[in-house]
Design a protein around this motif. Structure first.
Motif, PDB file in Angstrom:
ATOM      1  N   ASP A   1       0.806  -1.221   0.000  1.00 11.31           N
ATOM      2  CA  ASP A   1       0.000   0.000   0.000  1.00 11.31           C
ATOM      3  C   ASP A   1       0.843   1.278   0.000  1.00 11.31           C
ATOM      4  OD1 ASP A   1      -2.328  -1.523   0.046  1.00 11.31           O
ATOM      5  OD2 ASP A   1      -2.430  -1.530   2.238  1.00 11.31           O
ATOM      6  N   TRP A   2       2.104   1.168  -0.398  1.00 10.44           N
ATOM      7  CA  TRP A   2       2.994   2.341  -0.381  1.00 10.44           C
ATOM      8  C   TRP A   2       2.480   3.462  -1.259  1.00 10.44           C
ATOM      9  CZ3 TRP A   2       5.713   4.766  -4.327  1.00 10.44           C
ATOM     10  CH2 TRP A   2       6.685   5.694  -3.925  1.00 10.44           C
ATOM     11  N   ARG A   3       2.684   4.687  -0.777  1.00 13.43           N
ATOM     12  CA  ARG A   3       2.404   5.901  -1.530  1.00 13.43           C
ATOM     13  C   ARG A   3       3.622   6.821  -1.457  1.00 13.43           C
ATOM     14  NH1 ARG A   3      -2.255   5.774  -4.738  1.00 13.43           N
ATOM     15  NH2 ARG A   3      -3.839   4.511  -3.671  1.00 13.43           N
ATOM     16  N   PRO A   4       3.816   7.689  -2.453  1.00  8.35           N
ATOM     17  CA  PRO A   4       4.953   8.617  -2.407  1.00  8.35           C
ATOM     18  C   PRO A   4       4.990   9.409  -1.109  1.00  8.35           C
ATOM     19  CG  PRO A   4       3.942   8.680  -4.572  1.00  8.35           C
ATOM     20  CD  PRO A   4       3.039   7.838  -3.708  1.00  8.35           C
ATOM     21  N   GLY A   5       6.186   9.557  -0.555  1.00  7.97           N
ATOM     22  CA  GLY A   5       6.365  10.255   0.706  1.00  7.97           C
ATOM     23  C   GLY A   5       6.410   9.333   1.902  1.00  7.97           C
ATOM     24  N   GLN A   6       5.931   8.100   1.745  1.00  2.22           N
ATOM     25  CA  GLN A   6       5.972   7.133   2.833  1.00  2.22           C
ATOM     26  C   GLN A   6       7.317   6.399   2.833  1.00  2.22           C
ATOM     27  OE1 GLN A   6       2.532   4.682   2.102  1.00  2.22           O
ATOM     28  NE2 GLN A   6       1.125   6.148   3.030  1.00  2.22           N
ATOM     29  N   PRO A   7       7.709   5.797   3.969  1.00  2.00           N
ATOM     30  CA  PRO A   7       8.989   5.087   4.031  1.00  2.00           C
ATOM     31  C   PRO A   7       9.066   3.938   3.036  1.00  2.00           C
ATOM     32  CG  PRO A   7       8.135   5.499   6.240  1.00  2.00           C
ATOM     33  CD  PRO A   7       7.035   5.853   5.285  1.00  2.00           C
ATOM     34  N   VAL A   8      10.274   3.710   2.543  1.00  2.00           N
ATOM     35  CA  VAL A   8      10.544   2.598   1.637  1.00  2.00           C
ATOM     36  C   VAL A   8      11.358   1.543   2.367  1.00  2.00           C
ATOM     37  CG1 VAL A   8      10.454   4.075  -0.406  1.00  2.00           C
ATOM     38  CG2 VAL A   8      12.640   3.720   0.757  1.00  2.00           C
ATOM     39  N   VAL A   9      11.439   0.376   1.783  1.00  2.00           N
ATOM     40  CA  VAL A   9      12.166  -0.740   2.385  1.00  2.00           C
ATOM     41  C   VAL A   9      13.589  -0.774   1.825  1.00  2.00           C
ATOM     42  CG1 VAL A   9      12.261  -3.244   2.643  1.00  2.00           C
ATOM     43  CG2 VAL A   9      10.046  -2.071   2.669  1.00  2.00           C
ATOM     44  N   VAL A  10      14.574  -0.865   2.701  1.00  2.00           N
ATOM     45  CA  VAL A  10      15.955  -0.983   2.248  1.00  2.00           C
ATOM     46  C   VAL A  10      16.320  -2.461   2.135  1.00  2.00           C
ATOM     47  CG1 VAL A  10      16.571   1.222   3.296  1.00  2.00           C
ATOM     48  CG2 VAL A  10      16.906  -0.891   4.587  1.00  2.00           C
ATOM     49  N   PRO A  11      17.276  -2.814   1.271  1.00  2.00           N
ATOM     50  CA  PRO A  11      17.632  -4.227   1.106  1.00  2.00           C
ATOM     51  C   PRO A  11      18.096  -4.860   2.415  1.00  2.00           C
ATOM     52  CG  PRO A  11      18.567  -2.895  -0.659  1.00  2.00           C
ATOM     53  CD  PRO A  11      18.023  -1.937   0.355  1.00  2.00           C
ATOM     54  N   ALA A  12      17.724  -6.097   2.627  1.00  2.00           N
ATOM     55  CA  ALA A  12      18.147  -6.814   3.827  1.00  2.00           C
ATOM     56  C   ALA A  12      19.640  -7.126   3.748  1.00  2.00           C
ATOM     57  CB  ALA A  12      17.351  -8.111   3.962  1.00  2.00           C
ATOM     58  N   PRO A  13      20.324  -7.168   4.891  1.00  2.00           N
ATOM     59  CA  PRO A  13      21.740  -7.526   4.895  1.00  2.00           C
ATOM     60  C   PRO A  13      21.961  -8.896   4.261  1.00  2.00           C
ATOM     61  CG  PRO A  13      21.071  -6.664   7.032  1.00  2.00           C
ATOM     62  CD  PRO A  13      19.821  -6.872   6.238  1.00  2.00           C
ATOM     63  N   ALA A  14      23.063  -9.023   3.528  1.00  2.00           N
ATOM     64  CA  ALA A  14      23.341 -10.278   2.828  1.00  2.00           C
ATOM     65  C   ALA A  14      24.330 -11.158   3.579  1.00  2.00           C
ATOM     66  CB  ALA A  14      23.882  -9.983   1.424  1.00  2.00           C
ATOM     67  N   THR A  15      24.971 -10.636   4.625  1.00  2.00           N
ATOM     68  CA  THR A  15      25.931 -11.419   5.399  1.00  2.00           C
ATOM     69  C   THR A  15      25.709 -11.168   6.885  1.00  2.00           C
ATOM     70  OG1 THR A  15      27.625  -9.678   5.453  1.00  2.00           O
ATOM     71  CG2 THR A  15      27.650 -11.181   3.556  1.00  2.00           C
ATOM     72  N   GLN A  16      26.251 -12.052   7.717  1.00  2.00           N
ATOM     73  CA  GLN A  16      26.152 -11.894   9.165  1.00  2.00           C
ATOM     74  C   GLN A  16      26.810 -10.595   9.610  1.00  2.00           C
ATOM     75  OE1 GLN A  16      24.635 -14.015  11.409  1.00  2.00           O
ATOM     76  NE2 GLN A  16      25.086 -12.499  13.010  1.00  2.00           N
TER      77      GLN A  16
END
Length: 217
Positions: A175-190
């Protein structure tokens, strides 16, 4: 060509190039390279649901233009039919339909884009939508049955999501709309997993190590 044997274009595929006649004269799809394109098909001119869609897209065309998006319509009707229909719609709108509508009489473009679904109709295109980036790559596609009109707000929302994710290498949540927070990529290593405090110091909204958000200015 048997339309049942034509494979549907997929996300990440190059958008098939074509030449076609339209209400704006002959066009070649590659002429729009360098900008976003929303290519959409409708079943037929002078039909109720299609008329509501074209009028809504015409009214809201400036919103697509602000995003650098070229609208291009298509059906298997002729240019004269398109012109008569759009002139009739313009009388209700109070201004012309400001984007081309392709006359795909021989169904060449419809077949290349998988717009003909025999289970729905063998003579009319379904309500398909292709979101194509400036490099000519299909980034999203949606198919609707003949009986269901599209939601213009959702088309704009998808455009906004595609553009922000392409520019910032992020994803957009439900349900994202402009101005709302976005998701950053998950860490790929420990080693890359931050503590909640570290994530917050980086300007991230921390929920879990694999679910962090940020706001794009």
């Amino acid at each position: 060509m048997d339309i049942q044997t034509v494979s549907l274009p997929r996300i990440g595929d190059p958008a098939p190039d074509f030449e076609a006649n339209s209400t704006f004269g002959p066009i070649r799809f590659s002429q729009y390279r360098g900008r976003w394109v929303l290519l959409f098909s409708h079943p037929a001119d002078f039909t109720p649901v299609c008329s509501t869609e074209i009028m809504a897209l015409a009214r809201r065309a400036p919103e697509f233009e602000q995003r650098g998006v070229q609208l291009i319509g298509l059906s298997v009707d002729s240019v004269p039919a398109h012109l008569a229909w759009t002139r009739n719609l313009a009388a209700h709108l109070g201004h012309p339909v400001p984007f081309p509508i392709i006359a795909d009489l021989d169904m060449t473009v419809s077949r290349r884009y998988g717009m003909l679904h025999p289970g729905e109709s063998t003579t009319a295109t379904v309500r398909s939508v292709f979101f194509i980036d400036p490099e000519g790559v299909i980034r999203a596609l949606v198919y609707y049955p003949l009986s269901t009109g599209r939601n213009i707000d959702e088309l704009l929302r998808v455009v906004d999501s595609l553009q922000v994710t392409a520019s910032h290498s992020v994803s957009t949540p439900v349900d994202w709309r402009p101005g709302q927070p976005v998701v950053v990529p998950a860490p790929a290593t420990q080693q890359a997993i931050e503590t909640p405090d570290d994530a917050r110091q980086m300007g991230l909204e921390y929920q879990e190590w694999y679910l962090r958000f940020k706001t794009i200015e």
